[in-house]
Design a protein around this motif. Structure first.
Motif, short mmCIF file in Angstrom:
data_model
loop_
_atom_site.label_atom_id
_atom_site.label_comp_id
_atom_site.label_asym_id
_atom_site.label_seq_id
_atom_site.Cartn_x
_atom_site.Cartn_y
_atom_site.Cartn_z
N UNK A 9 4.29 1.55 -4.87
CA UNK A 9 4.32 0.14 -4.50
C UNK A 9 4.63 -0.76 -5.68
N UNK A 10 4.04 -0.44 -6.86
CA UNK A 10 4.12 -1.36 -7.98
C UNK A 10 4.77 -0.79 -9.23
N UNK A 11 4.74 0.53 -9.39
CA UNK A 11 5.20 1.12 -10.65
C UNK A 11 4.28 0.79 -11.81
N UNK A 12 3.07 0.36 -11.51
CA UNK A 12 2.13 -0.08 -12.55
C UNK A 12 1.71 1.08 -13.43
N UNK A 13 1.63 0.86 -14.70
CA UNK A 13 1.26 1.91 -15.66
C UNK A 13 -0.25 1.89 -15.83
N UNK A 14 -0.94 2.42 -14.83
CA UNK A 14 -2.39 2.28 -14.83
C UNK A 14 -3.08 3.07 -15.93
N UNK A 15 -2.39 4.06 -16.51
CA UNK A 15 -3.00 4.81 -17.59
C UNK A 15 -3.05 4.00 -18.89
N UNK B 150 -4.85 11.76 -5.70
CA UNK B 150 -3.41 11.78 -5.41
C UNK B 150 -2.97 10.74 -4.39
N UNK B 151 -3.64 10.60 -3.24
CA UNK B 151 -3.17 9.61 -2.25
C UNK B 151 -3.20 8.18 -2.79
N UNK B 152 -4.25 7.86 -3.54
CA UNK B 152 -4.38 6.49 -4.06
C UNK B 152 -3.32 6.22 -5.12
N UNK B 153 -3.16 7.16 -6.06
CA UNK B 153 -2.21 6.95 -7.14
C UNK B 153 -0.77 6.94 -6.62
N UNK B 154 -0.51 7.76 -5.63
CA UNK B 154 0.85 7.79 -5.07
C UNK B 154 1.20 6.44 -4.45
N UNK B 155 0.27 5.90 -3.68
CA UNK B 155 0.52 4.61 -3.05
C UNK B 155 0.68 3.51 -4.08
N UNK B 156 -0.20 3.51 -5.08
CA UNK B 156 -0.16 2.48 -6.12
C UNK B 156 1.15 2.53 -6.90
N UNK B 157 1.57 3.71 -7.30
CA UNK B 157 2.76 3.84 -8.14
C UNK B 157 4.03 3.53 -7.37
N UNK C 45 3.13 16.60 -11.99
CA UNK C 45 3.68 17.53 -11.00
C UNK C 45 4.28 16.80 -9.80
N UNK C 46 5.24 17.50 -9.18
CA UNK C 46 5.77 17.13 -7.87
C UNK C 46 6.71 15.93 -7.93
N UNK C 47 8.01 16.18 -7.77
CA UNK C 47 8.99 15.10 -7.75
C UNK C 47 8.81 14.17 -6.57
N UNK C 48 8.04 14.57 -5.56
CA UNK C 48 7.72 13.66 -4.46
C UNK C 48 6.90 12.47 -4.94
N UNK C 49 6.27 12.60 -6.10
CA UNK C 49 5.48 11.52 -6.68
C UNK C 49 6.30 10.67 -7.65
N UNK C 50 7.58 10.99 -7.82
CA UNK C 50 8.40 10.25 -8.78
C UNK C 50 8.48 8.77 -8.38
N UNK C 51 8.31 7.91 -9.38
CA UNK C 51 8.31 6.47 -9.13
C UNK C 51 8.73 5.72 -10.38
N UNK C 52 8.71 4.40 -10.30
CA UNK C 52 8.99 3.57 -11.47
C UNK C 52 7.99 3.83 -12.59
N UNK C 53 6.82 4.32 -12.23
CA UNK C 53 5.81 4.67 -13.23
C UNK C 53 6.36 5.73 -14.19
N UNK C 54 7.04 6.74 -13.63
CA UNK C 54 7.60 7.81 -14.46
C UNK C 54 8.72 7.28 -15.35
N UNK C 55 9.55 6.43 -14.78
CA UNK C 55 10.64 5.84 -15.55
C UNK C 55 10.08 5.02 -16.71
#
Length: 233
Positions: free
Chosen positions: A187-193, A178-185, A133-143
């Protein structure tokens, strides 16, 4: 999703907090049915959702576009077939339950996939969907994951109702994280899942997700949306 990533998922999903939380949500939802029935698991990957359903007495059919995913699901004892979510190789009005967990966000023609979900459900059958959810969370992770969108409650409701389904409930997950994952993604785009986690970090995330299920946070902004809908009839 290529075979290397499928193998990575298969290695981590039994213990990874994110996959465990998704299985817990699915188990809770199928308990709404008094009697198990026939289910289709769309975009099933390694067939984890189908195996959860089988544990609850359901007859599950897995569908995935990737032949590697189909082979891996079959290796785990799942009845699996290759197929496109937009053109399911399934008869109409055949299933009591349709799963599309983390699938629709990868499909440009998501309205076509939603229409197919409605088509294969029996009258009164239920669909269980999950999306980011939420395009405000869009990042390199999604790409990196091959997503084409994130949803809002409104756009998910429009998709579901546009397919002719009746939306029963929409709820958030990942509110506390949400705050932690948003910052992580961002910053790094890391695929933590898909990345290995330290056991202590994995357990902390699991406990946080379990705590969230017990708190009245389902209407708050999170990282994921779940939806439950029925085919009229």
């Amino acid at each position: 999703m290529d075979s290397i990533e499928l193998q990575r998922i298969a290695r981590i999903e039994d213990d990874n907090w994110w996959y465990r939380e998704r299985r817990a949500t699915l188990s809770a939802e199928v308990l709404r049915f008094s009697v198990p029935g026939a289910a289709v698991d769309i975009g099933a990957a390694a067939g984890t959702g189908s195996r959860v359903l089988a544990e609850h007495g359901w007859h599950a059919t897995a569908i995935d576009l990737s032949p590697d995913a189909v082979a891996l699901a079959r290796a785990h004892g799942v009845e699996a077939y290759e197929g496109d979510a937009r053109y399911l190789p399934l008869p109409p009005c055949a299933y009591d339950l349709a799963l599309a967990l983390d699938v629709l966000e990868h499909i440009e023609e998501d309205e076509r996939a939603a229409a197919e979900i409605a088509r294969v459900l029996k009258p009164g059958g239920m669909a269980l969907l999950s999306v980011p959810c939420d395009m405000a969370l869009w990042s390199a992770h999604d790409v990196a994951l091959g997503r084409v969108r994130r949803y809002t409650r409104r756009t998910l409701a429009e998709l579901v109702e546009g397919a002719g389904l009746v939306l029963e409930r929409t709820w958030s997950r990942g509110v506390l994280l949400r705050p932690v994952l948003r910052r992580l993604r961002h910053r790094t785009g890391r695929r933590e899942d898909l990345a290995p986690l330290h056991p202590l970090a994995n357990e902390a995330l699991r406990l946080t997700a379990a705590l969230e299920r017990r708190l009245p946070l389902s209407s708050c902004p999170g990282t994921r949306l779940f939806a439950r809908a029925r085919r009229p009839g």
